[in-house]
Write a protein that holds these residues in place. Structure first.
Motif, PDB file in Angstrom:
ATOM      1  N   GLU A   1       0.675  -1.354  -0.027  1.00 14.44           N
ATOM      2  CA  GLU A   1      -0.165   0.193  -0.075  1.00 14.44           C
ATOM      3  C   GLU A   1       0.769   1.353   0.027  1.00 14.44           C
ATOM      4  O   GLU A   1       1.912   1.347   0.583  1.00 14.44           O
ATOM      5  CB  GLU A   1      -0.876  -0.069   1.426  1.00 14.44           C
ATOM      6  N   ALA A   2       0.703   2.223  -0.833  1.00 13.77           N
ATOM      7  CA  ALA A   2       1.118   3.257  -1.087  1.00 13.77           C
ATOM      8  C   ALA A   2       1.247   4.529   0.135  1.00 13.77           C
ATOM      9  O   ALA A   2       0.190   4.500   0.810  1.00 13.77           O
ATOM     10  CB  ALA A   2       0.907   4.247  -2.190  1.00 13.77           C
ATOM     11  N   TRP A   3       2.379   4.876   0.731  1.00 19.37           N
ATOM     12  CA  TRP A   3       2.121   5.962   1.812  1.00 19.37           C
ATOM     13  C   TRP A   3       1.662   7.223   1.117  1.00 19.37           C
ATOM     14  O   TRP A   3       2.030   7.149  -0.378  1.00 19.37           O
ATOM     15  CB  TRP A   3       3.742   6.212   2.258  1.00 19.37           C
ATOM     16  N   ASP A   4       1.091   8.265   1.748  1.00 27.41           N
ATOM     17  CA  ASP A   4       0.581   9.331   0.983  1.00 27.41           C
ATOM     18  C   ASP A   4       2.022   9.992   0.902  1.00 27.41           C
ATOM     19  O   ASP A   4       2.208  10.607  -0.351  1.00 27.41           O
ATOM     20  CB  ASP A   4      -0.012  10.077   2.167  1.00 27.41           C
ATOM     21  N   VAL A   5       2.825  10.164   2.001  1.00 30.54           N
ATOM     22  CA  VAL A   5       4.087  11.011   1.463  1.00 30.54           C
ATOM     23  C   VAL A   5       5.371  10.472   2.226  1.00 30.54           C
ATOM     24  O   VAL A   5       5.133   9.791   3.431  1.00 30.54           O
ATOM     25  CB  VAL A   5       4.167  12.401   2.151  1.00 30.54           C
ATOM     26  N   VAL A   6       6.382  10.072   1.494  1.00 31.47           N
ATOM     27  CA  VAL A   6       7.560   9.665   1.867  1.00 31.47           C
ATOM     28  C   VAL A   6       8.348  11.095   1.881  1.00 31.47           C
ATOM     29  O   VAL A   6       8.711  11.535   1.026  1.00 31.47           O
ATOM     30  CB  VAL A   6       8.130   8.419   0.954  1.00 31.47           C
ATOM     31  N   ILE A   7       8.971  11.177   3.308  1.00 24.29           N
ATOM     32  CA  ILE A   7      10.102  12.128   3.452  1.00 24.29           C
ATOM     33  C   ILE A   7      11.454  11.260   3.331  1.00 24.29           C
ATOM     34  O   ILE A   7      11.634  10.548   4.404  1.00 24.29           O
ATOM     35  CB  ILE A   7       9.710  12.895   4.622  1.00 24.29           C
TER      36      ILE A   7
ATOM     37  N   ILE B   1       9.525   1.206  -1.970  1.00 25.49           N
ATOM     38  CA  ILE B   1       8.398   1.936  -1.002  1.00 25.49           C
ATOM     39  C   ILE B   1       7.418   2.762  -2.099  1.00 25.49           C
ATOM     40  O   ILE B   1       7.784   3.963  -2.515  1.00 25.49           O
ATOM     41  CB  ILE B   1       8.998   2.698   0.013  1.00 25.49           C
ATOM     42  N   PRO B   2       6.241   2.359  -2.346  1.00 30.22           N
ATOM     43  CA  PRO B   2       5.363   3.183  -2.958  1.00 30.22           C
ATOM     44  C   PRO B   2       4.999   4.448  -2.006  1.00 30.22           C
ATOM     45  O   PRO B   2       4.594   4.328  -1.051  1.00 30.22           O
ATOM     46  CB  PRO B   2       4.379   2.178  -3.345  1.00 30.22           C
ATOM     47  N   ALA B   3       4.630   5.486  -2.872  1.00 28.85           N
ATOM     48  CA  ALA B   3       4.106   6.916  -2.336  1.00 28.85           C
ATOM     49  C   ALA B   3       3.434   7.532  -3.127  1.00 28.85           C
ATOM     50  O   ALA B   3       3.907   7.621  -4.560  1.00 28.85           O
ATOM     51  CB  ALA B   3       5.443   7.540  -1.742  1.00 28.85           C
ATOM     52  N   LYS B   4       2.572   8.353  -2.741  1.00 33.64           N
ATOM     53  CA  LYS B   4       1.837   9.289  -3.678  1.00 33.64           C
ATOM     54  C   LYS B   4       2.603  10.788  -3.887  1.00 33.64           C
ATOM     55  O   LYS B   4       2.612  11.282  -4.962  1.00 33.64           O
ATOM     56  CB  LYS B   4       0.462   9.591  -3.197  1.00 33.64           C
ATOM     57  N   ALA B   5       3.644  11.023  -2.938  1.00 30.42           N
ATOM     58  CA  ALA B   5       4.413  11.846  -3.187  1.00 30.42           C
ATOM     59  C   ALA B   5       5.539  11.727  -2.242  1.00 30.42           C
ATOM     60  O   ALA B   5       5.661  11.198  -1.389  1.00 30.42           O
ATOM     61  CB  ALA B   5       3.772  13.305  -2.646  1.00 30.42           C
ATOM     62  N   VAL B   6       6.821  12.355  -2.721  1.00 26.91           N
ATOM     63  CA  VAL B   6       8.116  12.129  -2.209  1.00 26.91           C
ATOM     64  C   VAL B   6       8.657  13.788  -1.846  1.00 26.91           C
ATOM     65  O   VAL B   6       8.380  14.388  -2.925  1.00 26.91           O
ATOM     66  CB  VAL B   6       9.096  11.418  -3.005  1.00 26.91           C
ATOM     67  N   VAL B   7       9.286  13.821  -0.668  1.00 23.51           N
ATOM     68  CA  VAL B   7       9.965  14.974  -0.251  1.00 23.51           C
ATOM     69  C   VAL B   7      11.393  14.640   0.038  1.00 23.51           C
ATOM     70  O   VAL B   7      11.536  13.863   0.960  1.00 23.51           O
ATOM     71  CB  VAL B   7       9.265  15.798   0.883  1.00 23.51           C
ATOM     72  N   LEU B   8      12.354  15.262  -0.564  1.00 18.94           N
ATOM     73  CA  LEU B   8      13.790  14.915  -0.595  1.00 18.94           C
ATOM     74  C   LEU B   8      14.445  16.000   0.361  1.00 18.94           C
ATOM     75  O   LEU B   8      14.049  17.378   0.041  1.00 18.94           O
ATOM     76  CB  LEU B   8      14.467  15.164  -1.866  1.00 18.94           C
ATOM     77  N   ALA B   9      14.459  15.786   1.715  1.00 17.87           N
ATOM     78  CA  ALA B   9      15.024  16.725   2.484  1.00 17.87           C
ATOM     79  C   ALA B   9      16.436  16.091   3.515  1.00 17.87           C
ATOM     80  O   ALA B   9      16.299  16.122   4.557  1.00 17.87           O
ATOM     81  CB  ALA B   9      14.212  17.011   3.344  1.00 17.87           C
ATOM     82  N   CYS B  10      17.363  15.588   2.485  1.00 12.84           N
ATOM     83  CA  CYS B  10      18.299  14.789   3.147  1.00 12.84           C
ATOM     84  C   CYS B  10      19.951  15.369   2.676  1.00 12.84           C
ATOM     85  O   CYS B  10      20.544  14.806   2.789  1.00 12.84           O
ATOM     86  CB  CYS B  10      18.335  13.259   2.477  1.00 12.84           C
ATOM     87  N   GLY B  11      19.780  16.658   2.712  1.00 14.26           N
ATOM     88  CA  GLY B  11      20.987  17.410   2.838  1.00 14.26           C
ATOM     89  C   GLY B  11      21.761  17.658   1.598  1.00 14.26           C
ATOM     90  O   GLY B  11      21.291  17.086   0.420  1.00 14.26           O
TER      91      GLY B  11
END
Length: 497
Positions: free
Chosen positions: A5-11, A207-217
């Protein structure tokens, strides 16, 4: 939740920017997963290694006490002589000035314009703040007079900031997976980002996701990328923070056609104790930094000055002076203070893990620290002769300057003439890199023709366009919080659309 199942948002990430993004996405009703490359004991990214200071717009102490410093005690209030306001125009002007007008004006407007409300939002998430008594003030007549625009820090510094943010994430029921590194981004046939490929303790995983936020430096902990983009010699600098910021998010986005943007050949780099370890120490934290150079002089191992220690307030010069040290013989320099100023150095000079010497003569100091003796004597004699009279005040640009030497010292130029003399040996410590990804005003990552890549957002150090050559102190964490909140909100709304 089923694995398919997809997460809504993966950070991707778990520092200040990532956690602000996660909290913001959660506020949109999104189910949020954070991926932290580091193990639990090393979580928090670069944010943990900071002083926890934020530069934001406010109208002074009375204004701050309404909603940011709302738990300040009366005793703390009585210690403050002056905590000046910081206007939006001053904020914008400072960023544009120190970046030589290269900063993206729209990003700067967002950063400054949303800074106060973002601090209020963080406070509502139970992040506590306090004036930076020990780092950003000088005592005058027993009262703290603050300077430089960044005067407020999270309780507990960077460590406290990360701990408080993680508690907020726990309250929001945000899941965090540790020792799980981003490998690549997953797209569907239309180019929409629909998840990430990661490597965790059990191997590779999609890892399925509806949106991804890249915040890893940024890529500051990757020596190959440092040399490729910053130039020769940068493989030899020390890394102030986490060893895990190796450019993973940037590289994954570039691999699917994201647009590189910003100051790729420049970075935030400071004067850092020469005996510090290769990466950040989670006990000493940022105390290896040596930021009181404006009230002393800095010489290389030949005994020669090579920068204007008093060019501006420390907050506007420290992030670029590490690079100047890297250019010197043996990539080293010595900060020198005499008895008139040594008591006013910051607390970081008093830790036991410090490379220093004290002597009653300049000759003895030079010999102890392996500085060229004649070179140092000549430099100090010329400097002392060039110092002009004036009213010395380290909390303002006092105009007490030198005349007839190069480089000059534009402010706080007191002769080095009163024993004992103290010297602190520094090298270059890199904080974060300035090159990264281009985003729009909603935090969407843009492709090479300025079109949003569907489902992909970014925040924090890996966003390019704000900083070039230099940066004003306190804008790094504020940048992460503002654009973390913005990108998380956009990702959450996108996922639920």
């Amino acid at each position: 939740m089923a694995e398919t199942e997809a997460w809504d948002v993966v950070i991707v990430g778990a520092g200040n920017a990532a956690t602000c993004a996660a909290l913001s996405a959660s506020e949109q009703g999104a189910r949020v997963l954070m991926l932290e490359k580091a193990p639990y004991d090393e979580r928090g990214g670069n944010s943990l290694f900071t002083a926890g200071g934020f530069r934001f717009v406010h109208d002074g102490l009375d204004d701050l006490r309404t909603d940011i410093l709302d738990d300040l005690t009366q005793g703390e209030v009585e210690q403050i002589g002056n905590l000046p306001p910081h206007s939006k125009q001053k904020y914008v002007d400072d960023v544009m000035r120190v970046t030589e007008n290269n900063a993206d004006e729209e990003l700067v407007e967002i950063l400054a314009g949303q800074s106060r409300d973002t601090m209020r939002w963080m406070r509502k998430h139970k992040i506590r703040f306090i004036p930076m008594f020990g780092r950003q003030s000088f005592k005058i007549d027993g009262k703290h007079h603050f300077y430089g625009g960044v005067n407020i820090e999270a309780i507990g510094g960077g460590w406290g900031l990360v701990d408080q943010l993680m508690q907020a994430a726990e309250r929001a029921k945000i899941e965090i997976r540790y020792e799980t590194a981003l490998v690549s981004l997953i797209q569907d046939q239309k180019g929409k980002v629909v998840g990430v490929r990661a490597k965790g303790p059990d191997g590779f995983e999609d890892i399925p996701a509806k949106a991804v936020v890249l915040a890893c430096g940024g890529f500051q902990a990757n020596p190959e990328m440092r040399v490729r983009y910053l130039g020769p010699g940068w493989e030899l600098c020390k890394v102030r923070g986490t060893r895990y910021n190796t450019g993973d998010g940037i590289n994954a986005a570039l691999a699917i056609g994201a647009q590189p943007f910003g100051g790729w050949s420049s970075c935030h780099a400071v004067q850092w104790d020469i005996s510090a370890p290769p990466f950040g120490d989670r006990v000493v934290l940022d105390n290896y930094q040596k930021h009181s150079y404006p009230i002393g002089i800095v010489v290389n191992m030949n005994g020669e000055r090579f920068l204007d220690e008093g060019a501006d307030m420390r907050n506007y010069t420290y992030a670029k002076y590490g690079k100047e040290v890297l250019k010197q013989p043996m990539r080293a320099a010595v900060q020198i203070f005499d008895a008139k100023t040594i008591d006013n150095v910051r607390d970081e000079y008093r830790i036991k893990q410090v490379t220093k010497a004290t002597a009653n003569t300049l000759e003895e100091l030079a010999e102890q620290l392996e500085i060229d003796v004649e070179g140092l004597k000549k430099t100090v004699a010329e400097f002392n002769a060039a110092c002009q009279p004036g009213e010395y005040n380290p909390s303002i640009l006092d105009g007490v300057t030198t005349k007839g030497i190069n480089p000059p010292k534009s402010n706080w130029a007191l002769p080095i003439d009163t024993a004992p003399y103290s010297g602190f040996v520094v090298t270059c410590g890199i904080t974060f890199t300035f090159g990264g990804l281009k985003i729009n005003n909603q935090g969407n990552v843009l492709d090479l023709v300025d079109k949003p890549i569907p489902g992909l957002f970014a925040a924090g150090e890996l966003v390019g366009g704000l900083f070039y050559q230099n940066y004003p102190g306190g804008t790094g964490l504020m940048n992460g919080a503002v654009f973390g909140r913005l990108s998380g909100k956009s990702a959450g709304q996108y996922a639920n659309a």
